[in-house]
Design an enzyme around this catalytic site. Structure first.
Site, PDB file in Angstrom:
ATOM      1  CG  HIS A  18      -8.481  -0.155  -3.124  1.00 16.19           C
ATOM      2  ND1 HIS A  18      -7.691  -1.255  -2.808  1.00 16.19           N
ATOM      3  CD2 HIS A  18      -9.070   0.218  -1.953  1.00 16.19           C
ATOM      4  CE1 HIS A  18      -7.805  -1.515  -1.529  1.00 16.19           C
ATOM      5  NE2 HIS A  18      -8.623  -0.645  -0.983  1.00 16.19           N
ATOM      6  NE  ARG A  51      -3.926   0.430   1.865  1.00 14.19           N
ATOM      7  CZ  ARG A  51      -5.179   0.496   2.346  1.00 14.19           C
ATOM      8  NH1 ARG A  51      -5.458   1.278   3.367  1.00 14.19           N
ATOM      9  NH2 ARG A  51      -6.146  -0.197   1.804  1.00 14.19           N
ATOM     10  CD  GLN A  73     -13.124  -2.152  -1.057  1.00 19.24           C
ATOM     11  OE1 GLN A  73     -12.377  -2.088  -0.096  1.00 19.24           O
ATOM     12  NE2 GLN A  73     -14.344  -2.664  -0.962  1.00 19.24           N
ATOM     13  CB  CYS A 112     -14.385   0.910  -0.406  1.00 18.95           C
ATOM     14  SG  CYS A 112     -14.019   2.658  -0.378  1.00 18.95           S
ATOM     15  NE  ARG A 121     -10.486  -5.642   0.012  1.00 13.56           N
ATOM     16  CZ  ARG A 121      -9.750  -4.627   0.486  1.00 13.56           C
ATOM     17  NH1 ARG A 121     -10.327  -3.606   1.073  1.00 13.56           N
ATOM     18  NH2 ARG A 121      -8.437  -4.603   0.304  1.00 13.56           N
ATOM     19  CG  ASP A 146     -14.044   6.087  -1.388  1.00 12.07           C
ATOM     20  OD1 ASP A 146     -13.972   5.949  -0.145  1.00 12.07           O
ATOM     21  OD2 ASP A 146     -13.056   5.943  -2.137  1.00 12.07           O
TER      22      ASP A 146
HETATM   23  N1   CP Z   1     -11.345  -0.284   2.012  1.00  9.01           N
HETATM   24  C1   CP Z   1     -10.110  -0.387   2.505  1.00  9.01           C
HETATM   25  O1   CP Z   1      -9.123  -0.571   1.766  1.00  9.01           O
HETATM   26  O2   CP Z   1     -10.042  -0.296   3.859  1.00  9.01           O
HETATM   27  P1   CP Z   1      -8.722  -0.062   4.701  1.00  9.01           P
HETATM   28  O3   CP Z   1      -8.180   1.301   4.320  1.00  9.01           O
HETATM   29  O4   CP Z   1      -9.164  -0.129   6.126  1.00  9.01           O
HETATM   30  O5   CP Z   1      -7.733  -1.138   4.355  1.00  9.01           O
END
Ligand code: CP
Length: 303
Positions: A127, A100, A130, A262, A290, A223
């Site tokens: 992403h 990430r 997701q 998300c 997920r 979002d």
């Molecule tokens: N939706 C998502 O990626 O959540 P986090 O940022 O908690 O990993």
């Protein structure tokens, strides 16, 4: 080397295979309880996370493997070691790296130097983990993807939107993005989406009127209005206020429309408690899926 950097890199058939595999492992988790025995996943996270981090760690543990969580603060990366040296070193110890990072280019650089698969755990551009889980969640709730009308309300320049652009037209999901006037979709993601949409006879559109966006929608998705490290301004809050998903807006949508996010949600901004906690909300199914879709990704890459 197969990486998982973008949904654009996979055909509809390959993505459908991952979703079907995820559904199988959700139903029969014991069938993969030893699939990662002796394998280790490194999680290189330069930004905060709850769902992505925990679901990857639990996925590895439930399949008999290990996960190691690394941040900038707790690794030499935060003290100036290069991306290339970091990933070349990690590649000597672990079987895959989920990263990430802030800039998508950082992820691409990681993937260039890696000798093990790299998984995109979120960048500023997209992403994919997701949205793969989201497609599985829609399939579970609606029984199909082909012909589904998904409307996203919020910023057009958004990593979820870009992954939706990469994936929706492949599955015949009609995608409406509803954003304030003046905002544009990412040109590269849009060009790709339009090309696929022509082949699959799917609609991809950008609108500015929230009621127009939701009135025929099967799925209403939103979002956060501001990214993780952005400070909301009064002007920004005013700009997005008409795009809040609240009871009044949901009343304009079909009764069987589902609400998706998300997460994390900024409650009271992009969505109200009444919507997030309503019968129509499937946000925790999204979060759960997920885990299952990431198991399918890990099985595909290193199983
Ligand atoms: N939706 C998502 O990626 O959540 P986090 O940022 O908690 O990993």
């Amino acid at each position: 080397m197969v990486h998982f950097l973008s949904l654009r890199d996979f055909s509809a058939k390959e993505l459908e295979g991952l979703i079907r595999r995820a559904m199988e492992v959700k139903r029969y988790p014991q069938s993969v309880q030893d699939a990662m025995r002796g394998k280790t996943l490194a999680l290189l996270f330069l930004k905060h996370s709850t769902r992505t981090r925990v679901s990857f760690e639990v996925a590895m543990y439930q399949m008999g493997g290990n996960a190691i969580y690394l941040t900038a603060d707790t690794s030499q990366f935060g003290r100036g070691e290069t991306i290339a040296d970091t990933i070349r070193t990690l590649s000597r110890y672990v079987d895959a790296v989920a990263a990430r990072v802030f800039e998508h280019e950082q992820l691409e650089e990681l993937a260039r130097h890696a000798t093990v698969p790299v998984i995109n755990a979120l960048t500023n551009f997209n992403h994919p983990c997701q949205v793969l889980g989201d497609l599985m969640t829609i399939l579970e709730h609606k029984g199909r993807l082909d012909g589904i009308r998904l409307s996203f309300l919020g910023p057009a320049d958004n990593n979820i939107v870009n992954s939706l652009l990469h994936a929706c037209p492949k599955f015949g999901v009609h995608l409406t993005v509803c954003s304030p006037p003046g905002q544009r979709l990412n040109p590269t993601a849009l060009e790709y989406a339009r090309a696929v949409a022509r082949e699959t006879d799917t609609e991809v559109r950008l609108v500015h009127d929230p009621i127009e966006a939701v009135k025929n929608a099967d799925v209403i998705y939103t979002d956060v209005w501001f990214s993780m490290h952005e400070t909301p301004s009064e002007e920004g809050l005013r700009l997005y206020r008409p795009y809040q998903v609240n009871e009044a807006l949901m009343a304009q949508a079909p009764k069987d429309a589902v609400f998706m996010h998300c997460m994390p949600i900024k409650r009271g901004q992009e969505a109200t408690d009444a919507v997030a906690d309503s019968e129509q909300s499937i946000i925790f199914d999204q979060a759960e899926n997920r885990l299952h879709t990431q198991k399918a990704i890990l099985l595909h890459l290193i199983g």
